[in-house]
Each structure stands twice: as C-alpha cells, then as structure tokens.
Design an enzyme around this catalytic site. Sequence first.
Site, PDB file in Angstrom:
ATOM      1  N   ARG A   1       1.596  -4.979   6.255  1.00 18.90           N
ATOM      2  CA  ARG A   1       0.933  -3.920   5.466  1.00 18.90           C
ATOM      3  C   ARG A   1       1.784  -2.654   5.544  1.00 18.90           C
ATOM      4  O   ARG A   1       2.183  -2.228   6.635  1.00 18.90           O
ATOM      5  CB  ARG A   1      -0.468  -3.615   5.973  1.00 18.90           C
ATOM      6  CG  ARG A   1      -1.124  -2.540   5.093  1.00 18.90           C
ATOM      7  CD  ARG A   1      -2.578  -2.289   5.384  1.00 18.90           C
ATOM      8  NE  ARG A   1      -3.143  -1.424   4.336  1.00 18.90           N
ATOM      9  CZ  ARG A   1      -4.375  -1.443   3.914  1.00 18.90           C
ATOM     10  NH1 ARG A   1      -5.233  -2.276   4.437  1.00 18.90           N
ATOM     11  NH2 ARG A   1      -4.783  -0.619   2.969  1.00 18.90           N
TER      12      ARG A   1
ATOM     13  N   HIS B   1       2.916   2.947  -9.007  1.00 16.39           N
ATOM     14  CA  HIS B   1       2.833   1.492  -9.188  1.00 16.39           C
ATOM     15  C   HIS B   1       4.101   0.958  -9.860  1.00 16.39           C
ATOM     16  O   HIS B   1       4.631  -0.077  -9.464  1.00 16.39           O
ATOM     17  CB  HIS B   1       1.604   1.123 -10.025  1.00 16.39           C
ATOM     18  CG  HIS B   1       0.303   1.522  -9.381  1.00 16.39           C
ATOM     19  ND1 HIS B   1       0.038   1.302  -8.045  1.00 16.39           N
ATOM     20  CD2 HIS B   1      -0.806   2.127  -9.874  1.00 16.39           C
ATOM     21  CE1 HIS B   1      -1.173   1.757  -7.758  1.00 16.39           C
ATOM     22  NE2 HIS B   1      -1.696   2.272  -8.850  1.00 16.39           N
TER      23      HIS B   1
ATOM     24  N   GLU C   1       0.286 -13.195  12.664  1.00 18.03           N
ATOM     25  CA  GLU C   1       0.805 -11.985  13.295  1.00 18.03           C
ATOM     26  C   GLU C   1       0.676 -10.856  12.273  1.00 18.03           C
ATOM     27  O   GLU C   1       0.931 -11.058  11.080  1.00 18.03           O
ATOM     28  CB  GLU C   1       2.282 -12.169  13.672  1.00 18.03           C
ATOM     29  CG  GLU C   1       2.532 -13.231  14.708  1.00 18.03           C
ATOM     30  CD  GLU C   1       1.933 -12.872  16.076  1.00 18.03           C
ATOM     31  OE1 GLU C   1       1.803 -11.676  16.374  1.00 18.03           O
ATOM     32  OE2 GLU C   1       1.597 -13.807  16.817  1.00 18.03           O
TER      33      GLU C   1
ATOM     34  N   ASP D   1       0.826  -1.205   0.000  1.00 17.85           N
ATOM     35  CA  ASP D   1       0.000   0.000   0.000  1.00 17.85           C
ATOM     36  C   ASP D   1       0.862   1.259   0.000  1.00 17.85           C
ATOM     37  O   ASP D   1       1.961   1.262   0.562  1.00 17.85           O
ATOM     38  CB  ASP D   1      -0.924  -0.024   1.237  1.00 17.85           C
ATOM     39  CG  ASP D   1      -2.059   0.981   1.122  1.00 17.85           C
ATOM     40  OD1 ASP D   1      -2.311   1.487   0.010  1.00 17.85           O
ATOM     41  OD2 ASP D   1      -2.701   1.268   2.152  1.00 17.85           O
TER      42      ASP D   1
ATOM     43  N   ASN E   1     -10.574  -2.588  -6.477  1.00 17.94           N
ATOM     44  CA  ASN E   1      -9.707  -1.758  -7.325  1.00 17.94           C
ATOM     45  C   ASN E   1     -10.274  -1.539  -8.739  1.00 17.94           C
ATOM     46  O   ASN E   1      -9.866  -0.608  -9.432  1.00 17.94           O
ATOM     47  CB  ASN E   1      -8.296  -2.366  -7.440  1.00 17.94           C
ATOM     48  CG  ASN E   1      -7.459  -2.197  -6.190  1.00 17.94           C
ATOM     49  OD1 ASN E   1      -6.536  -2.975  -5.945  1.00 17.94           O
ATOM     50  ND2 ASN E   1      -7.765  -1.191  -5.370  1.00 17.94           N
TER      51      ASN E   1
HETATM   52  C1  FPP Z   1      -1.594  -0.019  -3.519  1.00 13.10           C
HETATM   53  O1  FPP Z   1      -1.201   1.323  -3.516  1.00 13.10           O
HETATM   54  C2  FPP Z   1      -1.020  -0.791  -4.631  1.00 13.10           C
HETATM   55  C3  FPP Z   1      -1.719  -1.433  -5.598  1.00 13.10           C
HETATM   56  C4  FPP Z   1      -3.204  -1.440  -5.652  1.00 13.10           C
HETATM   57  C5  FPP Z   1      -1.057  -2.147  -6.714  1.00 13.10           C
HETATM   58  C6  FPP Z   1       0.256  -2.806  -6.436  1.00 13.10           C
HETATM   59  C7  FPP Z   1       0.885  -3.181  -7.714  1.00 13.10           C
HETATM   60  C8  FPP Z   1       2.202  -3.152  -7.995  1.00 13.10           C
HETATM   61  C9  FPP Z   1       3.251  -2.801  -7.021  1.00 13.10           C
HETATM   62  C10 FPP Z   1       2.570  -3.456  -9.402  1.00 13.10           C
HETATM   63  C11 FPP Z   1       3.406  -4.654  -9.663  1.00 13.10           C
HETATM   64  C12 FPP Z   1       2.980  -5.871  -8.991  1.00 13.10           C
HETATM   65  C13 FPP Z   1       3.315  -7.127  -9.370  1.00 13.10           C
HETATM   66  C14 FPP Z   1       3.028  -8.206  -8.423  1.00 13.10           C
HETATM   67  C15 FPP Z   1       3.926  -7.484 -10.653  1.00 13.10           C
HETATM   68  P1  FPP Z   1      -2.340   2.448  -3.618  1.00 13.10           P
HETATM   69  O2  FPP Z   1      -2.514   2.772  -5.062  1.00 13.10           O
HETATM   70  O3  FPP Z   1      -3.568   1.978  -2.926  1.00 13.10           O
HETATM   71  O4  FPP Z   1      -1.674   3.645  -2.852  1.00 13.10           O
HETATM   72  P2  FPP Z   1      -2.419   4.809  -2.021  1.00 13.10           P
HETATM   73  O5  FPP Z   1      -3.132   4.148  -0.883  1.00 13.10           O
HETATM   74  O6  FPP Z   1      -1.284   5.668  -1.568  1.00 13.10           O
HETATM   75  O7  FPP Z   1      -3.341   5.495  -2.978  1.00 13.10           O
END
Ligand code: FPP
Length: 249
Positions: free
Chosen positions: A188, A37, A207, A20, A68
């Site tokens: 997290r 991302h 945990e 996150d 999402n």
């Molecule tokens: C959460 O941050 C992240 C995601 C919903 C996507 C995670 C994806 C990647 C890291 C891309 C690559 C992954 C793989 C496994 C190839 P957020 O967008 O919710 O952040 P925020 O809470 O700050 O808005």
Amino acid sequence: MIDNGIDMSRIPQHVAVIMDGNGRWAKQKGKSRIFGHKNGVKAVRDTIETAAEMGVKYVTLYAFSTENWNRPKDEVTGLMELLVFTINKEIKTLMENEIALQAIGDLHSLPKRCYNELMRAIEKTSSNKRMTLVLALSYSSKWEILNAVKELASQVEKKKIKPEDINEELFTQHLCTSSIPDPELLIRTSGEHRISNFLLWQIAYSELYFTEKLWPDFRKEDFKLAIADFQKRERRFGKTSEQLSNVMQ
Ligand code: FPP
C-alpha cells in the site's frame, strides 16, 4: 540467481497493490484529483512491467472500490473514462508482453461502455500466459464475502449441499478470486496503514508492505524494494521458526 539484491528463485507468485495517494499528489501540485489519477497510470505501467520481468504470475490492482462511488461525480466519471482510455491504449502492450487481463468486483455496476471495453480486453488477452493483471473494480471484500455466503446459503436451501460441507476450500471457490492464488505480498502506498476492504479473506497470511511514496511517484525501484523487503521476512504460517527449519533440512 541474485539480481540487484533480489533472489530470483523466491519471487512471490501474486502481488496485490492498494494504489493510494493520487489525490494528495495532485493537491501538492495545485491540480485536480483527476490529474493525480492520470499520473498514476505511469506507476501502473512501471509496476506491471517490473512484475512481469521478475516472473510474478499475478498482480492485482485496487483501481476502484465500492466506496469510491461516493466520490464527487466528476471524479467518478473522470476515473471511468481514464480506465476505458487506458485499457484501450494498453491492450497492444498487454498482447506483446503476453499478459492476460482479468477483473474482480461488481462489474455490472460499471458504466456500460466501461464494462464492454473491459470485457473486450479480457476476452482478447485471455490466452496470454506470462502474467495475469487483475483489476479490482467496484470491488469490496465485504461485498464479495456476502455474495459467497448468499450463494452457499441458497445451495443449502436447495439441498445441493449440507451446512457441514462448507469449509475453507468450498468458500474460496465462491469468491471472485476462485481461480487466483492468494497474494503473498500486499503493497500500500501513501503512508496509510489500512486494508480498506480489500481481499480480506485472501490476505490472511500475506506479508504487508507500506511505503510513504504517493502512487504517482511509485516507480520500478520502489516495486523492487518491496520485493526485497518481502524476501527478508520469514513466513511461518502459524508455525515456529524451528518447525520451519526442520522441514527445510
Ligand atoms: C487512490 O488515490 C487511487 C484510486 C482510487 C484510483 C487509481 C486509479 C488509477 C491509478 C488509474 C488507472 C488505473 C488503471 C488500472 C488503468 P486517492 O484518490 O484515494 O488519493 P488520496 O488518498 O490522496 O485522496
């Protein structure tokens, strides 16, 4: 053996991660959410590498939740493209490091190309034995639990099972994670203290570890800190400390 304060004989078998903070990380830099991302991929690599080095057997990453899909269209498309690109790019590394890829979630709801590339990578890496990387994609725990309930109800209706046959073991067999042990540790990032519909059944005794680090800043050292913190805790599974020390004697 103790390495960097980590007891290598007590490494969790399964670590689950809610990645996150990508959006906030990008915002701090005045960039688009997809930039966040893209920079999260380095953290994914660091996490997988460190986990494999330590002997963790399963890592589950919450890469895309059912919720999402409600994000802006360009973010969803960007994330799907990033996923396909990253899987293709990393498949060689997965093979070299003997890591198998698996996925949980409503995979048929993914764009066709994403689904096909994912299946190809899962198939190609399926005999790798060192570690399994599980991607939670279009996943939500309530969706998964409801599916299990529907499947069991249908089996009762067809008289294949009786209601009294339904127990924890049978229920677990109907989850997407039926072949995967429950995570001992859930991490997290980004300072949020929520589970967000992730592995609700499976984390009953896990945990929980929360760090302020935003996901794109999460590095090998941060994963090690989480493991070290996990090892300081006493996992009692509802028992008393005295009962546990009697078993260990
Ligand atoms: C959460 O941050 C992240 C995601 C919903 C996507 C995670 C994806 C990647 C890291 C891309 C690559 C992954 C793989 C496994 C190839 P957020 O967008 O919710 O952040 P925020 O809470 O700050 O808005």
